[in-house]
Design an enzyme around this catalytic site. Structure first.
Site, PDB file in Angstrom:
ATOM      1  N   ILE A  82     -13.988 -20.885  20.550  1.00 23.33           N
ATOM      2  CA  ILE A  82     -12.618 -20.782  21.046  1.00 23.33           C
ATOM      3  C   ILE A  82     -12.316 -19.336  21.422  1.00 23.33           C
ATOM      4  CG2 ILE A  82     -10.189 -21.205  20.559  1.00 23.33           C
ATOM      5  CD1 ILE A  82     -12.080 -23.695  20.766  1.00 23.33           C
ATOM      6  N   LYS A  83     -11.830 -19.168  22.629  1.00 19.48           N
ATOM      7  CA  LYS A  83     -11.565 -17.835  23.171  1.00 19.48           C
ATOM      8  C   LYS A  83     -10.066 -17.566  23.105  1.00 19.48           C
ATOM      9  CE  LYS A  83     -13.238 -15.294  27.256  1.00 19.48           C
ATOM     10  NZ  LYS A  83     -13.783 -15.531  28.616  1.00 19.48           N
ATOM     11  N   VAL A  84      -9.691 -16.495  22.409  1.00 17.73           N
ATOM     12  CA  VAL A  84      -8.273 -16.159  22.249  1.00 17.73           C
ATOM     13  C   VAL A  84      -8.043 -14.707  22.663  1.00 17.73           C
ATOM     14  CG1 VAL A  84      -8.034 -17.803  20.344  1.00 17.73           C
ATOM     15  CG2 VAL A  84      -8.450 -15.396  19.843  1.00 17.73           C
TER      16      VAL A  84
END
Length: 217
Positions: A82-84
């Site tokens: 997951i890219k935040v």
């Protein structure tokens, strides 16, 4: 150093896989928009193709929204990361998702201190954007050097994933500095294989080969 391909174009991913140059994939909303397809359809197809890490970026900017999207995308496959964004809410989401066993890539990093915060929060990857810093007359690779040194000083497990790669020199410098990963557009992967002396040498070999007597057929 691992090579990730920075694209949402399935055709480019297939070409990189065929070259043995695709250890993983990074995507972002801008790359997905270029495909003209829905993100979830693209992500499902990439998951079927690529066994390595696949970064899927959230578009929510608040903590609860990031968690909701992150948990949803994490269900698409065990290789989904997951890219935040590197914001206060993003760091909070990193901590929560990491505690839940989800891998996280913290994106839009533009300073070593930001990278330090991401590592403290438990990020799997930090993505320093070298090209965008270069665009404003700052030194993107100097930032990477500082991040690598800080992580070594304190034994952080967070991997340095060099992003916003614009040309082969960025890849070279990332490798020299000991970055764990460079995520590279397919166009730059092609540039890495090219050298004018290689082309000239091949042309000379083929020209000389034509002079070699051939056995009668």
């Amino acid at each position: 150093m691992k090579f990730f391909i920075d694209t949402a174009d399935v055709g480019e991913i297939k070409k990189a896989l065929a070259l043995g140059l695709c250890d993983g994939v990074t995507t972002n909303p801008s790359l997905v928009a270029k495909t003209g397809r829905g993100f979830e359809d693209v992500l499902k197809e990439i998951v079927q193709l690529v066994p390595g890490p696949i970064s899927a970026e959230v578009t929510a900017t608040d903590y609860e929204g990031m968690l909701r999207e992150g948990r949803h995308y994490a269900k698409f496959g065990s290789q989904v990361v997951i890219k935040v964004p590197l914001t206060v809410d993003g760091l909070r989401a990193v901590k929560t998702l990491t505690d839940e066993g989800t891998k996280v890539n913290v994106t839009l990093c533009f300073s070593p201190v930001q990278a330090l915060l991401a590592a403290k929060a438990g990020a799997t990857y930090i993505s320093p954007f070298v090209g965008r810093l270069d665009d404003i007359s700052q030194d993107g690779m100097a930032m990477v050097a500082d991040i690598v040194q800080i992580y070594r000083n304190y034994g952080f497990k967070t991997q340095v994933l060099v992003a916003s790669v614009r040309h082969p020199v960025h890849v070279l410098e990332a490798a020299k500095l000991g970055a764990d990963v460079a995520t590279i557009p397919y166009s730059v992967i092609e540039q890495l294989a090219k050298h004018p002396l290689t082309d000239a040498g091949l042309k000379k070999f083929l020209a000389d080969w034509e002079k070699v007597p051939k056995a009668p057929k």
